[in-house]
Design a protein around this motif. Structure first.
Motif, short mmCIF file in Angstrom:
data_model
loop_
_atom_site.label_atom_id
_atom_site.label_comp_id
_atom_site.label_asym_id
_atom_site.label_seq_id
_atom_site.Cartn_x
_atom_site.Cartn_y
_atom_site.Cartn_z
N GLU A 1 33.56 -11.14 -14.86
CA GLU A 1 32.87 -11.43 -13.60
C GLU A 1 32.06 -10.22 -13.13
O GLU A 1 30.93 -10.38 -12.68
CB GLU A 1 33.87 -11.84 -12.53
N GLU B 1 24.77 -8.06 -14.61
CA GLU B 1 23.66 -8.68 -15.34
C GLU B 1 22.68 -9.37 -14.40
O GLU B 1 21.48 -9.39 -14.66
CB GLU B 1 24.19 -9.71 -16.34
N ARG B 2 23.19 -9.94 -13.31
CA ARG B 2 22.32 -10.61 -12.34
C ARG B 2 21.67 -9.63 -11.37
O ARG B 2 20.93 -10.04 -10.48
CB ARG B 2 23.12 -11.67 -11.59
N GLY B 3 21.95 -8.35 -11.53
CA GLY B 3 21.34 -7.34 -10.67
C GLY B 3 22.01 -7.21 -9.31
O GLY B 3 21.45 -6.59 -8.41
N LEU B 4 23.21 -7.79 -9.16
CA LEU B 4 23.91 -7.71 -7.89
C LEU B 4 24.73 -6.43 -7.75
O LEU B 4 25.18 -6.10 -6.66
CB LEU B 4 24.81 -8.93 -7.71
N GLY C 1 28.99 -10.03 -15.13
CA GLY C 1 28.02 -11.04 -14.68
C GLY C 1 27.28 -10.60 -13.44
O GLY C 1 26.07 -10.81 -13.32
N LEU C 2 27.99 -9.98 -12.52
CA LEU C 2 27.34 -9.46 -11.31
C LEU C 2 26.31 -8.40 -11.67
O LEU C 2 25.21 -8.37 -11.11
CB LEU C 2 28.38 -8.88 -10.35
#
Length: 64
Positions: free
Chosen positions: A39, A45-48, A42-43
């Motif tokens: 998770e 990778e999404r630039g978050l 994923g954060l």
């Protein structure tokens, strides 16, 4: 003013919200270490999360 979220706490909260008896996600127990690391990735990778935030959150999860 928006409150900053702690990525580790956020990922733990998502795992804890999993209903009892809910299916496991792709063989990873929701809320387990591998799931939380995925998770966080994923954060990032999404630039978050910045690379620095990701590294710090990962280190906290791994107890380093």
């Amino acid at each position: 003013m928006a409150r900053a979220l702690d990525p580790v706490t956020s990922v733990r909260a998502v795992g804890a919200a999993r209903p009892s008896g809910a299916p496991l996600m792709r063989g990873l127990a929701a809320g387990g270490l591998a799931w939380r690391l995925r998770e966080l990735g994923g954060l990032a990778e999404r630039g978050l999360l910045t690379p620095e935030e990701f590294t710090a959150a990962k280190a906290r999860l791994l107890g380093r």
